[in-house]
Design a protein around this motif. Sequence first.
Motif, PDB file in Angstrom:
ATOM      1  N   MET A  57       0.651  -1.354   0.176  1.00 56.04           N
ATOM      2  CA  MET A  57       0.114  -0.136  -0.100  1.00 56.04           C
ATOM      3  C   MET A  57       0.788   1.159   0.466  1.00 56.04           C
ATOM      4  SD  MET A  57      -2.694  -1.478  -0.233  1.00 56.04           S
ATOM      5  CE  MET A  57      -3.660   0.683  -0.175  1.00 56.04           C
ATOM      6  N   GLY A 166     -15.628  -4.773   2.288  1.00 55.18           N
ATOM      7  CA  GLY A 166     -13.989  -5.113   2.266  1.00 55.18           C
ATOM      8  C   GLY A 166     -13.786  -6.394   3.063  1.00 55.18           C
ATOM      9  N   LYS A 170     -11.467 -10.124   3.641  1.00 56.07           N
ATOM     10  CA  LYS A 170     -10.889  -9.787   5.122  1.00 56.07           C
ATOM     11  C   LYS A 170     -10.912 -10.948   5.553  1.00 56.07           C
ATOM     12  CE  LYS A 170      -9.105  -5.727   4.387  1.00 56.07           C
ATOM     13  NZ  LYS A 170      -9.121  -4.466   4.392  1.00 56.07           N
ATOM     14  N   THR A 187      -8.411  -5.357  -0.303  1.00 59.11           N
ATOM     15  CA  THR A 187      -8.027  -3.748  -0.862  1.00 59.11           C
ATOM     16  C   THR A 187      -8.699  -3.146  -2.096  1.00 59.11           C
ATOM     17  OG1 THR A 187      -7.091  -3.636   0.708  1.00 59.11           O
ATOM     18  CG2 THR A 187      -6.479  -1.760  -0.287  1.00 59.11           C
ATOM     19  N   GLN A 190     -12.527  -3.648  -2.120  1.00 56.01           N
ATOM     20  CA  GLN A 190     -13.142  -2.393  -1.637  1.00 56.01           C
ATOM     21  C   GLN A 190     -13.469  -1.665  -2.441  1.00 56.01           C
ATOM     22  OE1 GLN A 190     -12.390  -1.769   2.780  1.00 56.01           O
ATOM     23  NE2 GLN A 190     -12.635   0.249   2.999  1.00 56.01           N
ATOM     24  N   GLN A 191     -11.997  -0.646  -2.729  1.00 55.19           N
ATOM     25  CA  GLN A 191     -12.026   0.329  -3.706  1.00 55.19           C
ATOM     26  C   GLN A 191     -12.635   0.490  -5.012  1.00 55.19           C
ATOM     27  OE1 GLN A 191      -7.387   1.849  -2.532  1.00 55.19           O
ATOM     28  NE2 GLN A 191      -7.938   1.503  -5.230  1.00 55.19           N
TER      29      GLN A 191
END
Length: 426
Positions: A57, A166, A170, A187, A190-191
């Motif tokens: 990230m 998201g 996980k 991730t 989710q975006q």
Amino acid sequence: MQVMYKRIKSLTQSPFLRNVGKLAGGSVLTQVIALACAPVLSRLYAPEDFGILGIFMAISGVACTISTLRYDLALVLPNEDVSAWSLLQLAGKWSMIAVLVVFFLLYPFRVSLAGLLGAPDLASYFVWFPLLVLSGGWLSLASHWAIRKKRFGTLSSTSVGSCICGNSFKIGGGLLGFGGGFLIASTFVQQTIQLVTLSLHLRNEVPSSLAERTEGWRMAKSYSDFPRYRMPQDAMAAFSGNLPNLLLAAYFSPAAVGFYLLATRVLFAPVSLIREAVRNVFYQRATELHQEGGDLYHVVLKATAGFFVLCLPLTLLIFFVGEPLFTWVFGAEWQIAGRYAKYIGILMLASVCNTPSVVVVPILGKNAGLLLYEIFSTGLRVGALVLGGLWLSAENTVKLFCLTSALGNICLIAWICLSLKPLKSS
């Protein structure tokens, strides 16, 4: 009592506070969900898994900042929607081209890059890099279009929905025994969910009339200080902010990154729910206030003081009882994260308090000055991490980094306030 009632009633009817409330409400739910899931995730994934996520990230976060040339921030400024939409389209096309070019240039060197960062497993997940950067850049464009159209409720609801999805991914991956790579994939999911749902909600906000084909380039030229000054500044800010994720891995281990990442996310989560809501609404409101010749000086001072009062209790709590609290909530293996948190809390306090100052920078046309500040600030942070990596332990390196970064944020607040004071007196 009657005077107090009228005062409270006038405050509740304030458009600014209503808009902040919409974003804050969604941010509260988002952060509550994230915090509620954190103790579960910390028991499903090892510190090394969080470390891989943090390193990945950090790299994609810097690239995402560059991907839109920061024209996403400029979308609020044009007077006409059709001009702003033309700029959004141009920035979106640039993002796609830039991401693809960078991916194909770096792909042959993915194994070497992962080795330099002390995390060879990262090479296996390199394919997620362009996906995260592209979805993040387009999400920023869509979010700032929502801010321009004052669709704060929509921005809030889509954030909550994507957070639920998201974190569900996980947790599901952790129960099935997947590692850090699944955290990266979740991730991206989710975006993407937030981008798609936000775009669907905003489809009726697209201008019905089309601009001339050259309008996007004309807008890009008008706001050229964003790619010239704000983009490199924000890229440096993202880089320096993520430096611990990179250098802690290089000097120590991915586990040290995992401790730092968890502590940072947990501490910044409670205050970021208010900060992000105020940032988005404050940007739109401060732009109008400046155009009307209003007093930005006292507005920035009050907002800064408000953030300080808001964050101070949490900072003191974590400093004195952070270690046992982290051990109890997240498990014994995360005790070191609690020790990191004592000093990350100080950094959190300073970085949150500088939010109003950062927001008014493009309004005042001081993007070039912010770039110079970021060079200074990044130098301090790099120096702290390198010195710590060479001579100190991981914990003392985090301590030195946090205190140095906090000092840099205080300098930024002082600079902006001094810049605003002459405007007030004139």
